[in-house]
Design a protein around this motif. Sequence first.
Motif, PDB file in Angstrom:
ATOM      1  N   GLU A 100      72.413  24.929  25.981  1.00  0.00           N
ATOM      2  CA  GLU A 100      71.356  25.648  26.676  1.00  0.00           C
ATOM      3  C   GLU A 100      71.264  25.276  28.158  1.00  0.00           C
ATOM      4  O   GLU A 100      70.519  25.911  28.909  1.00  0.00           O
ATOM      5  CB  GLU A 100      70.015  25.384  25.988  1.00  0.00           C
ATOM      6  N   ASP A 147      70.256  28.967  17.164  1.00  0.00           N
ATOM      7  CA  ASP A 147      69.317  29.107  18.279  1.00  0.00           C
ATOM      8  C   ASP A 147      69.994  28.862  19.629  1.00  0.00           C
ATOM      9  O   ASP A 147      69.884  29.678  20.550  1.00  0.00           O
ATOM     10  CB  ASP A 147      68.136  28.150  18.101  1.00  0.00           C
ATOM     11  N   ASN A 148      70.685  27.708  19.755  1.00  0.00           N
ATOM     12  CA  ASN A 148      71.282  27.445  21.071  1.00  0.00           C
ATOM     13  C   ASN A 148      72.519  28.305  21.324  1.00  0.00           C
ATOM     14  O   ASN A 148      72.894  28.551  22.471  1.00  0.00           O
ATOM     15  CB  ASN A 148      71.560  25.952  21.287  1.00  0.00           C
ATOM     16  N   TYR A 150      72.656  31.467  20.599  1.00  0.00           N
ATOM     17  CA  TYR A 150      72.074  32.690  21.172  1.00  0.00           C
ATOM     18  C   TYR A 150      71.748  32.489  22.652  1.00  0.00           C
ATOM     19  O   TYR A 150      72.083  33.339  23.489  1.00  0.00           O
ATOM     20  CB  TYR A 150      70.813  33.082  20.404  1.00  0.00           C
TER      21      TYR A 150
END
Length: 470
Positions: A100, A147-148, A150
């Motif tokens: 991220e 999540d990361n 994405y």
Amino acid sequence: MRKYIFLFLCLCVLRCVGQGLMVRSNDPVIYKADGTPFLWLGDTAWELFHVLDKEEIIQYLDNRQEKGFTVVQAVILSELDGLGSPNAYGDFPLLDNNPETISEDYFELIDFVVEEAAKRGLYMALLPTWGSNVADSPEKPSIFDADNAYVYGKTLGRRYRGDDNVVWILGGDRNVVTDREFSVWQAMARGISEGNGGKQLMSYHPTGEISSHYWFHNEPWLSFNIVQSGHYRKLDSVYRFAGMYAQLRPVKPFVNAEPSYEDIPVRFWEFYDYSKYGKKREDVIDERGLVKDTAYFSDGIYDAHDIRMQAYWTYLSGAAGYTYGNNAIWQMYKPGGRYNVPCLCFWDEAMDRPGAESMRHVKALFSRYPLGSFEPDLSVLFGINYLDESYMTPVVAKDRSFVLVYLGVGQEVRINRGKLCAPGNAYWFDPRNGERRLIGAFENEGVQTFTPPAGTIGENDWVLILEVDE
């Protein structure tokens, strides 16, 4: 007659995926923005961002442009300790190995490469990460979750959304083994698509002799399929993949994005343990880190004939693209550097190896007879077509104005001339030097036998061309 094919293609309604390259529903061809067919003639430069400096990158891009390549495949989070060792300027790609938080300094070099490639008419097929950073492994825990992945994908999509010469390739020499891995790749694809507004083509790069369609064919983000025919055997029958893709619905283009590399040992992974064969490393590798005993690799080393055979078999079996590779170039191996697979020479010398030189003739042939203007048609042949190194790959123009047949081992071929719409002339095309030799006139009826010129044993391959008089 071929000019009418181009007019027809330009009038067709295309599904655009940006101002760069596009695909069309149920069509096996990749197109440019103006509707003309695009020849994916790639080069494998996995470690480009990780190893080379700007001066070396310019040298590499200039060479590839001059030889007629159209695509360069490179990895952002690279295979050879891409997270643990810096690029040529001392920069790491991520802050604290967190997907991220990317490093601006590292990505400025990638920006530079994308821009310089565009100046030369080259497309960059960018792999966001090598697959080992996603795969479940006790030796190397994944840095990604859904999540990361994405967030990382969206960051990349936004950053390069304005670059018409960017194509995305997920995977990185890995298959999808677990549900978690599948969710990570799906999330990364979603992030890229949202970041760039769906403007760029995207695919997935699996391991050897595997295709992306096994997991993702029906996903809307998969613009085209990729197969890695791999490094398993000499005279590899890469034409076999075409039948598999022909049975998929919807029809999508496919690219052989990792065939055998020039100068890499066949089944190289079996020779890492020198003691297994009664050797020491220094018996095989010299002080520069280059192979000095090629006979050690008893299964052989891929040469220019292997490269040409795979290229022509791939295109003439219905593929939208083929990617050349050289063992030293994918690693960008240079003095004092590191290698994964032992090399015959350093990367800068490897750029001009015979297989790489022959790619300019691939470009010339398929510029004259572009993808999308012909279709594979085995009924061109009269007689047996064995599924071995003598396999012949005939195609016929959609307007019946020409026939092409690749003959990988200089074998005799019998042609049904009635597949052509009118009489014309026959030629031999030499894939080693691009020379076109007139055979003589033909009639468009009956069967005719063609015997290639005598050549060097072991590499006497030719393309037979029958072309209607205009």
